[in-house]
Scaffold this active site. Structure first.
Site, PDB file in Angstrom:
ATOM      1  N   LYS A 123       0.814  -1.216   0.000  1.00 62.48           N
ATOM      2  CA  LYS A 123       0.000   0.000   0.000  1.00 62.48           C
ATOM      3  C   LYS A 123       0.853   1.274   0.000  1.00 62.48           C
ATOM      4  O   LYS A 123       0.512   2.241  -0.673  1.00 62.48           O
ATOM      5  CB  LYS A 123      -0.966   0.016   1.177  1.00 62.48           C
ATOM      6  CG  LYS A 123      -0.336   0.206   2.529  1.00 62.48           C
ATOM      7  CD  LYS A 123      -1.385   0.338   3.610  1.00 62.48           C
ATOM      8  CE  LYS A 123      -0.743   0.471   4.969  1.00 62.48           C
ATOM      9  NZ  LYS A 123       0.171   1.606   5.080  1.00 62.48           N
ATOM     10  N   THR A 124       1.955   1.281   0.765  1.00 66.02           N
ATOM     11  CA  THR A 124       2.811   2.472   0.781  1.00 66.02           C
ATOM     12  C   THR A 124       3.412   2.713  -0.596  1.00 66.02           C
ATOM     13  O   THR A 124       3.552   3.853  -1.045  1.00 66.02           O
ATOM     14  CB  THR A 124       3.925   2.314   1.837  1.00 66.02           C
ATOM     15  OG1 THR A 124       3.332   2.052   3.109  1.00 66.02           O
ATOM     16  CG2 THR A 124       4.764   3.576   1.923  1.00 66.02           C
ATOM     17  N   ASP A 137      -3.259   7.647   4.253  1.00 65.49           N
ATOM     18  CA  ASP A 137      -2.745   6.315   4.548  1.00 65.49           C
ATOM     19  C   ASP A 137      -3.464   5.751   5.780  1.00 65.49           C
ATOM     20  O   ASP A 137      -4.000   6.505   6.594  1.00 65.49           O
ATOM     21  CB  ASP A 137      -1.237   6.405   4.816  1.00 65.49           C
ATOM     22  CG  ASP A 137      -0.561   5.054   4.827  1.00 65.49           C
ATOM     23  OD1 ASP A 137      -1.207   4.054   4.460  1.00 65.49           O
ATOM     24  OD2 ASP A 137       0.631   5.000   5.200  1.00 65.49           O
ATOM     25  N   GLU A 138      -3.496   4.428   5.921  1.00 66.32           N
ATOM     26  CA  GLU A 138      -4.104   3.754   7.082  1.00 66.32           C
ATOM     27  C   GLU A 138      -5.508   4.301   7.352  1.00 66.32           C
ATOM     28  O   GLU A 138      -5.867   4.634   8.495  1.00 66.32           O
ATOM     29  CB  GLU A 138      -3.218   3.930   8.330  1.00 66.32           C
ATOM     30  CG  GLU A 138      -1.801   3.405   8.185  1.00 66.32           C
ATOM     31  CD  GLU A 138      -1.705   1.882   8.205  1.00 66.32           C
ATOM     32  OE1 GLU A 138      -2.764   1.224   8.214  1.00 66.32           O
ATOM     33  OE2 GLU A 138      -0.578   1.363   8.185  1.00 66.32           O
ATOM     34  N   GLN A 171      -7.623  -4.808   9.100  1.00 69.73           N
ATOM     35  CA  GLN A 171      -6.573  -4.457  10.060  1.00 69.73           C
ATOM     36  C   GLN A 171      -6.973  -3.262  10.929  1.00 69.73           C
ATOM     37  O   GLN A 171      -6.115  -2.573  11.479  1.00 69.73           O
ATOM     38  CB  GLN A 171      -5.261  -4.155   9.328  1.00 69.73           C
ATOM     39  CG  GLN A 171      -4.678  -5.360   8.605  1.00 69.73           C
ATOM     40  CD  GLN A 171      -3.307  -5.076   8.033  1.00 69.73           C
ATOM     41  OE1 GLN A 171      -2.312  -4.989   8.750  1.00 69.73           O
ATOM     42  NE2 GLN A 171      -3.250  -4.927   6.711  1.00 69.73           N
ATOM     43  N   ARG A 200       1.819 -11.218  10.047  1.00 69.47           N
ATOM     44  CA  ARG A 200       3.188 -10.746  10.259  1.00 69.47           C
ATOM     45  C   ARG A 200       4.204 -11.796   9.817  1.00 69.47           C
ATOM     46  O   ARG A 200       5.386 -11.486   9.637  1.00 69.47           O
ATOM     47  CB  ARG A 200       3.449 -10.451  11.745  1.00 69.47           C
ATOM     48  CG  ARG A 200       2.587  -9.369  12.404  1.00 69.47           C
ATOM     49  CD  ARG A 200       2.525  -8.115  11.618  1.00 69.47           C
ATOM     50  NE  ARG A 200       1.337  -8.117  10.763  1.00 69.47           N
ATOM     51  CZ  ARG A 200       1.143  -7.295   9.743  1.00 69.47           C
ATOM     52  NH1 ARG A 200       2.079  -6.424   9.402  1.00 69.47           N
ATOM     53  NH2 ARG A 200       0.031  -7.340   9.020  1.00 69.47           N
TER      54      ARG A 200
END
Length: 753
Positions: free
Chosen positions: A32-33, A217-218, A248, A597
């Site tokens: 995503k970044t 973002d987020e 998330q 993770r």
């Protein structure tokens, strides 16, 4: 030219979709970044948009720096405005704050300054500052993050909070005090910026025109006031590019609202949606576990992570009879993987739901000389609340330890401020005495009656502790110390998750003492052992360290090998979540974050037997999330809830990646290690409670928080906490001069006074 060849097709589509509102559901590990930075670079490099007209909003300063560096690497020097929500609001308020009654040099109050301002308000209203401050601070912050005025917040809580009117009045007056001082607290930065933009068309028009393209973002972590600010900034162009993952969203407890991402198209009609489902982190086996788990949440945008990097090894699910077997097995597996696969310490992460569960792992890692770090927190004996308990022990062992006295003289709060402590230190220095001497002789000093009475409370507590120390074993004395000081009331009364975690850590400390220090241990021996171990662990740290962390703390990180431990009902999902609307859904997202993770190997384990949990032995069972992640079906007579009566029966079915009309019921097909006893399948009640349930139930309807009760042994006290339901209801009672005690109400000899 911006080279998009390194992006997959879905990433390219999102990057090149530049006009109108766009929502990108970016699954874990989907880049995503990368998409965010490429999209900004594409606007500047290909569409020749002026960087001055682009805004990018992140959630941490670290993310801000990372994005700025990536853009600099791609574009060279640029003037894209990249900042957190709070930094953005500060810049706007410093420029236009006078429009809402603040000068450009307004102060930003940190936590201590805000606390002093709130204390002033509580004193004005003749409220108990030490007792009530945390409650009012919590409500004020909650209101501001929801964008609610004092009146609006009153309307929101009046049905649930008996003090709703008083909370509203304190909020109103606190806001006035800050304004009188030309100051804002941290939450005000968002709230006041929203008011500024909402009520001033010229300011709103300026920024709405300037920021032609807005990136967030987020996005799943935005709260109500942040979303309202975003809508005001985007009111002209509507070019909002929001990137996030509803799966998330794990910060609901601090105000994040998952509806912002799920209902994005309601605020921005005709919004286009892209889904990034290709994962670049984990093996397909790990992703399959995550997919099977998260599909049990219904309030989500359906997506299924996949990878082109191969199926990989299977996820291993393990059950143990005790937490000691679990810890030993995890450490043995780590040592085995280091020998056979060449992994180093930094390749491993051990994840827990709350940090009180790290203590046994820390002990075992130290014993095996495996270097570790507690990510996003402190090692167990470095935590504030544990150091506070140790400080009381230090005072009893070494009354000349001024640092220990200063640390806890006002903890829990007794109204003894920093100024009073400083005056006492000066008084002691002038007379060549220790601070302890002054405290013991406080009655004959020149201090005011008010100061003397507050210091006398602390003096008497230390005296009482000295008496108990002579009568009790070290383990029992630590229990008594924690009760007499009042740590439980102090940390459980606020309702904050952080404070509840602090109390759980203290309970885990008591478990540690009981298990490791025999009756003939002295406080001196204990302190020397603990403090030397703390010093040694810091010296031994190096860069090759294993990560021991809570699931929340590792969001955004990845590790080759992940162990998710203590995956049990009441731990994850937490007991608190079982009593909240949609609480289990958020806990499932926390578990999903933990699973995703892992890159190469994933181990999920639980105790299906007895666990020493928070200084008591409990029968525990595996979390429903283990069955869901494995792809088996959990069918029960009723949902398991440790706060309700026992008697839960679980039957685990075949793997059901597809729907089954009539699932076949089997015993759990986990990989079980050799254990000293067979895992239990029934919840076993403590004997006292079990016997009570067989008799005629006691009428407990008249017992409430605040009720005065009499105990045959301890005398008269007040109920300060009630937990559970029916026969399992427990009460915490505060007794004068004895601290707090916890009882099962059904069997305790408590009579209403």
């Amino acid at each position: 030219m911006i080279d998009l060849s390194t992006l997959n097709e879905e990433q390219k589509k999102a990057v090149q979709d530049t006009e109108g509102p766009v929502l990108v559901f970016a699954g874990a590990g989907s880049g995503k970044t990368r998409v965010l930075t490429y999209r900004i670079a594409y606007l500047i490099g290909e569409l020749h948009v002026n960087a001055w007209n682009i805004l990018a909003i992140t959630f941490t300063n670290k993310a801000t720096r990372e994005m700025q560096q990536r853009l600099t690497d791609m574009l060279g020097e640029n003037s894209v405005w990249v900042s957190t929500f709070h930094s953005l609001c500060v810049k706007i308020l410093f420029r236009y704050g006078e429009k809402i009654g603040y000068t450009s040099g307004f102060s930003i109050y940190d936590e201590s300054a805000s606390s002093r301002a709130l204390g002033k308000v509580l004193r004005e209203k003749h409220l108990e500052e030490d007792k009530d401050k945390s409650k009012y601070a919590y409500h004020i912050s909650l209101a501001k993050n929801a964008g609610l005025s004092p009146d609006a917040y009153f309307n929101k809580i009046r049905k649930d909070e008996k003090d709703a009117m008083l909370i509203s009045e304190v909020y109103q007056r606190y806001d006035e005090v800050l304004h009188e001082n030309n100051a804002m607290d941290f939450d005000d930065l968002l709230m006041k910026c929203y008011i500024l933009l909402r009520d001033n068309e010229d300011v709103r028009t300026y920024y709405a025109t300037k920021f032609r393209y807005i990136h967030v973002d987020e996005f799943q972590d935005t709260n109500g006031i942040q979303f309202e600010i975003l809508k005001l900034l985007a009111c002209k162009w509507q070019n909002v590019f929001a990137v996030g993952d509803d799966d998330q969203s794990i910060y609901g407890w601090r105000g994040a609202d998952i509806r912002n991402i799920l209902d994005f198209d309601k605020s921005f009609p005709n919004a286009k949606t892209h889904k990034l489902e290709q994962n670049y982190r984990s093996t397909q086996e790990i992703l399959d576990s995550a997919n099977r788990l998260i599909r049990h949440n219904t309030a989500r945008s359906p997506k299924a992570l996949f990878t082109e990097s191969g199926k990989g090894n299977g996820v291993e699910y393990n059950l143990y009879s005790t937490e000691y077997e679990e810890v030993d097995s995890v450490i043995d597996q780590i040592k085995k993987l280091k020998r056979s696969k060449g992994y180093t310490n930094k390749d491993f992460a051990i994840l827990v739901r709350n940090n009180a569960l790290t203590r046994l792992f820390e002990q075992n890692l130290n014993r095996n000389k495996i270097s570790y770090r507690v990510y996003g927190g402190f090692k167990f004996f470095d935590r504030k609340e544990i150091l506070d308990v140790l400080a009381y022990l230090k005072i009893l062992v070494n009354p000349a330890d001024t640092d220990a006295i200063v640390r806890v003289i006002n903890l829990p709060k007794r109204g003894i401020g920093d100024t009073t402590v400083e005056q006492m230190l000066q008084y002691a220095a002038q007379r060549g005495e220790t601070l302890y001497d002054v405290i013991m002789d406080i009655a004959v000093t020149d201090f005011s009656v008010s100061v003397k009475s507050k210091i006398a409370v602390f003096r008497d507590l230390i005296g009482a502790l000295k008496q108990q120390q002579k009568l009790l074993s070290f383990s029992d004395f630590c229990q008594e110390l924690v009760g007499m000081v009042g740590f439980e009331t102090y940390y459980r009364s606020t309702g904050k998750e952080d404070d509840l975690n602090r109390w759980e850590n203290i309970e885990e400390f008591l478990t540690y003492v009981e298990e490791n220090y025999k009756e003939n241990t002295t406080p001196e021996e204990f302190l020397h052992t603990v403090l030397l171990n703390m010093e040694k662990s810091e010296e031994d740290e190096d860069d090759d360290t294993l990560t021991l962390a809570t699931m929340h703390a590792v969001k955004g990180l990845e590790f080759p090998v992940v162990f998710i431990v203590a995956c049990e009902e009441g731990t994850i999902p937490s007991s608190q979540s079982l009593r909240e609307d949609n609480g289990v859904d958020e806990e499932r997202r926390v578990m999903y974050v933990a699973i995703t993770r892992a890159r190469d190997l994933l181990y999920i384990s639980a105790v299906n037997g007895t666990r020493r949990k928070y200084n008591r032995t409990e029968t525990v069972r595996p979390s429903r999330f283990m069955s869901e992640a494995k792809g088996t079906q959990l069918v029960a007579e009723q949902p398991f809830n440790p706060w309700k009566k026992a008697g839960y029966r679980s039957i685990v079915g075949k793997g059901c990646d597809r729907e089954q009309d009539e699932p076949t019921y089997l015993t759990p097909s986990y990989n079980t290690k050799p254990v000293s006893q067979q895992p239990k399948t029934q919840i076993q009640l403590p004997t006292s409670v079990a016997s009570a349930t067989n008799n005629a139930p006691k009428d407990i309807s008249a017992y409430h928080v605040g009720t005065k009760v009499r105990h045959k042994k301890y005398g008269i006290g007040t109920i300060i906490i009630m937990d559970g339901e029916g026969n399992n209801t427990t009460v915490t009672v505060a007794f004068k001069d004895l601290g707090v005690k916890k009882f099962t109400l059904q069997v305790a000899p408590l009579e209403i006074v």
